[in-house]
Design a protein around this motif. Structure first.
Motif, PDB file in Angstrom:
ATOM      1  N   THR A 160      34.795  36.392  49.468  1.00  0.00           N
ATOM      2  CA  THR A 160      36.022  37.200  49.466  1.00  0.00           C
ATOM      3  C   THR A 160      36.653  37.199  48.083  1.00  0.00           C
ATOM      4  OG1 THR A 160      36.446  36.702  51.788  1.00  0.00           O
ATOM      5  CG2 THR A 160      38.320  37.458  50.476  1.00  0.00           C
ATOM      6  N   LYS A 161      37.165  38.372  47.704  1.00  0.00           N
ATOM      7  CA  LYS A 161      37.971  38.501  46.495  1.00  0.00           C
ATOM      8  C   LYS A 161      39.373  38.937  46.914  1.00  0.00           C
ATOM      9  CE  LYS A 161      36.433  40.852  42.930  1.00  0.00           C
ATOM     10  NZ  LYS A 161      36.082  42.029  42.085  1.00  0.00           N
ATOM     11  N   LEU A 162      40.349  38.131  46.563  1.00  0.00           N
ATOM     12  CA  LEU A 162      41.753  38.470  46.829  1.00  0.00           C
ATOM     13  C   LEU A 162      42.422  38.764  45.493  1.00  0.00           C
ATOM     14  CD1 LEU A 162      44.443  38.577  48.465  1.00  0.00           C
ATOM     15  CD2 LEU A 162      44.590  36.085  48.147  1.00  0.00           C
ATOM     16  N   ILE A 163      43.016  39.940  45.373  1.00  0.00           N
ATOM     17  CA  ILE A 163      43.705  40.330  44.135  1.00  0.00           C
ATOM     18  C   ILE A 163      45.202  40.415  44.430  1.00  0.00           C
ATOM     19  CG2 ILE A 163      43.880  42.027  42.289  1.00  0.00           C
ATOM     20  CD1 ILE A 163      41.070  42.991  43.100  1.00  0.00           C
ATOM     21  N   LEU A 164      45.964  39.509  43.833  1.00  0.00           N
ATOM     22  CA  LEU A 164      47.428  39.512  43.961  1.00  0.00           C
ATOM     23  C   LEU A 164      47.982  40.115  42.682  1.00  0.00           C
ATOM     24  CD1 LEU A 164      47.895  35.906  45.410  1.00  0.00           C
ATOM     25  CD2 LEU A 164      47.911  38.068  46.669  1.00  0.00           C
ATOM     26  N   SER A 165      48.613  41.280  42.793  1.00  0.00           N
ATOM     27  CA  SER A 165      49.011  42.014  41.588  1.00  0.00           C
ATOM     28  C   SER A 165      50.476  42.429  41.629  1.00  0.00           C
ATOM     29  CB  SER A 165      48.125  43.253  41.422  1.00  0.00           C
ATOM     30  OG  SER A 165      48.228  44.101  42.559  1.00  0.00           O
TER      31      SER A 165
END
Length: 670
Positions: A160-165
């Motif tokens: 999984t890749k989680l991107i918090l932007s």
């Protein structure tokens, strides 16, 4: 495929309390999710060996008004090779306060803190369902009312890749930008996981470099430590105590406070700082022994009582009104401190010995007035922090002395009351009375010691004030005047032990009347001596000026050290005689405006306090003064004035005062 949330996302996030100093909590939550996803994959994938978690930090390089580039975090990418967002995990994600991970300590709300700090969370995950692999992608933000996930065939490795932007303005300045700070924060929050032998490899990186959190953790926590189990109110806890060598930290930006991490479900929840409870021992072990104490506290009771946000515990601080409520925070803290002290016992014993010696040396050489405190209130020593300086020691002993005197008075009153009411037998009363007398005697001796110590300090100041200043000049008369007796004061303003007339003559210590810097005549331009002192049987008894003749008067004139501009019309000898003539002519009044009556039998003592320089030496010869036996002063009887005059150089005053007080100083070790 569209699924609807059964909650108001914006409202749920608004109710999620998160302080600015907890701005990295979304990263912690994401890392823990990744660790658990890796644990889940290990259960179903026999060929799976190494778990990896990558935290990729991206910056928004803004140019402020000053033109200097400032790095601010713009987004985080948390990438793992865990089990992925399969159907079970996705269904749990859709349900607020899900119990899916309850056995792991999950509260089902961690994802809401993502949106507390960041505007958007983007999830891209490859996962397995049976023998098939899929890819699920979706965005999660405050505007989400329905979640449109895009599912397709897997386009890469499982994980999984989680991107918090897009960091929210409220937290923009709260997120640390350096990799060291981020790594250190992760290390301390996930300390429970990092201690496990199969902890995934966690790496923090940016475009330029990376930090392996596991390696930094092994360096920082090289000491295997000591594990101890204990019980509080029937609940079991385990404390891991470790010494953190400062020399091994290198560039690690670690929190070097002596502390215990209270953990729940392998995650740090609260820090309990120990320095206040260790009474300065923490500072000593860091400065002298090169390490600080770090403890990790775990237990099922902590797992069960961590609050929903995992930022604190729902444990009562004090005794609860409910039965079987479990141990309180205070009870747990006290037991933790006991074990910490036991772990640090060799250093504690050494510090106790050094503190005792430091206090003993201080009392013996500088403050003998506190000997009674050490004898009758030894518990005061334990209240003084290890490594305290002289001022802190004196503050504690002074407070202890006040308490001892108060307790003594209370006990005296109680003893007298019991005696008055025949509660005590005569023999018992005498025994108690004898104990009290001993304490009173010790306190009185301490008071005398305090007075003598004060004399020593005054002598030191007086002697140093006679030295040449850096300006090439000497102290003015005003400074010496203030030291011997405060200017513009009378005996109504100054207590007998607040002046230092004993420097000149011990008989002046208890003088009944004092006047300083007050004119002897009624005219404003009249000359006046620096000190006028009237003494005799009546005045020593404390009577006011009643108008009758005094038995004796003493007049002093002080001059600046090393003054050398005297002549026939301006010198202390003639000035003192002028004062005598005014006294005998009835032109001198006391501070209350009452005339001072001098008769033919009043003996007058005159003192010129000054250095004997060449110009004054000439006046001494012309007035036929005789040299004193010690060769330091001069004297003369003035029969026509019924007066006696001494010329006292400052060196003689210092020498004589030291000689008079030497035996007291020696007895007190001063």
């Amino acid at each position: 495929m569209t699924e609807r949330f059964g909650i108001n996302i914006a409202g749920r996030v608004k109710n999620f309390k998160l302080n600015k100093n907890q701005a990295l909590m979304p990263i912690f939550e994401a890392i823990v999710n990744s660790i658990q996803a890796i644990e889940d994959r290990r259960k179903i994938d026999d060929g799976y060996l190494v778990g990896n978690i990558l935290i990729d930090v991206e910056y928004d390089n803004a140019l402020p008004l000053g033109g200097q580039k400032v790095e601010k975090v713009a987004s985080f990418k948390i990438i793992d090779n865990g089990v992925g967002f399969n159907e079970a995990n996705f269904r749990s994600f859709l349900q607020s306060d899900s119990t899916y991970k309850e056995q792991r300590g999950g509260k089902g709300i961690g994802r809401f803190c993502w949106l507390k700090v960041f505007s958007n969370a983007r999830i891209e995950s490859n996962y397995m369902e049976g023998q098939d692999s899929y890819c699920r992608k979706f965005d999660f933000n405050l505007s989400t009312t329905s979640l449109d996930d895009e599912v397709s065939d897997a386009d890469g490795e499982i994980g999984t890749k989680l991107i918090l932007s897009r960091v929210r303005d409220d937290f923009a300045n709260a997120i640390p930008s350096s990799l060291e700070e981020i790594s250190d924060a992760i290390m301390h929050h996930c300390v429970g996981y990092l201690m496990l032998p199969d902890c995934p490899i966690i790496v923090v990186k940016n475009a330029e470099r990376s930090i392996n959190v596991n390696e930094e953790f092994e360096l920082l926590f090289a000491d295997a430590g000591k594990k101890e189990t204990f019980e509080v109110v029937g609940r079991r806890f385990e404390l891991l105590s470790m010494k953190m060598p400062l020399e091994n930290l290198g560039k690690i930006k670690a929190n070097k406070k002596n502390r215990v991490m209270f953990c729940a479900n392998n995650r740090a929840v609260e820090e309990y700082e120990l320095d206040e409870r260790l009474k300065g021992l923490g500072t000593i072990i860091k400065q002298k022994h090169g390490f600080y104490y770090f403890g990790v506290l775990t237990g099922q009771y902590l797992d069960e009582n961590v609050d929903a946000n995992r930022l604190s515990f729902s444990i009562a601080q004090e005794d609860s009104l409910f039965e079987d409520a479990g141990p309180t925070k205070r009870e747990i803290d006290n037991e933790v401190v006991r074990l910490v002290n036991s772990f640090l016992e060799p250093y504690f014993t050494e510090a106790v010995k050094e503190r005792k010696q430091a206090i003993k040396d201080f009392v013996s050489t500088e403050a003998p007035q506190y000997k009674s405190v050490l004898k009758h209130s030894p518990e005061v020593i334990e209240q003084i922090k290890f490594g305290s300086d002289a001022q802190a020691i004196e503050d504690a002993l002074h407070h202890g002395k006040r308490n001892l005197e108060r307790q003594l008075k209370e006990k005296n009153d109680k003893l007298l009351n019991m005696a008055d009411n025949d509660i005590l037998e005569s023999e018992e009363y005498l025994k108690e009375f004898e104990k009290q007398v001993k304490i009173v005697t010790d306190i009185n001796m301490s008071t005398l010691a305090e007075y003598v110590a004060r004399r020593k300090a005054v002598l030191n100041i007086f002697e140093r004030s006679l030295r040449l200043l850096r300006t090439g000049k000497y102290e003015r008369e005003a400074f010496l005047h203030e030291l011997i007796f405060p200017m513009r004061t009378t005996d109504e303003d100054v207590l007998y032990d607040s002046h230092n007339l004993w420097l000149i003559d011990e008989q002046l210590t208890y003088s009944a009347y004092l006047a300083s810097d007050i004119s002897l005549g009624k005219e404003a331009d009249d000359k006046r001596p620096d000190i006028l002192c009237l003494s005799g049987p009546v005045l020593v008894s404390g009577e006011d000026n009643t108008g009758r003749e005094f038995n004796s008067v003493s007049i002093f004139e002080l001059k600046r050290p090393m003054r050398d501009d005297y002549n026939e019309s301006r010198n202390p000898i003639d000035q003192l005689l002028e004062y005598v003539e005014k006294l005998q002519d009835g032109k001198v009044c006391d501070a209350n405006g009452r005339q001072i009556n001098i008769g033919s039998k009043t003996r007058i003592y005159l003192y010129a306090v000054c250095d004997v320089t060449n110009t004054l030496r000439k006046q001494i010869r012309r007035n036929d003064f005789k040299e004193m036996p010690d060769g330091l002063g001069w004297f003369k009887n003035l029969e026509s004035y019924n007066a006696y005059m001494e010329i006292l150089p400052f060196d003689k005053i210092v020498s004589d005062a030291k000689a008079r007080n030497r035996v007291f100083f020696e007895k007190l070790g001063l």
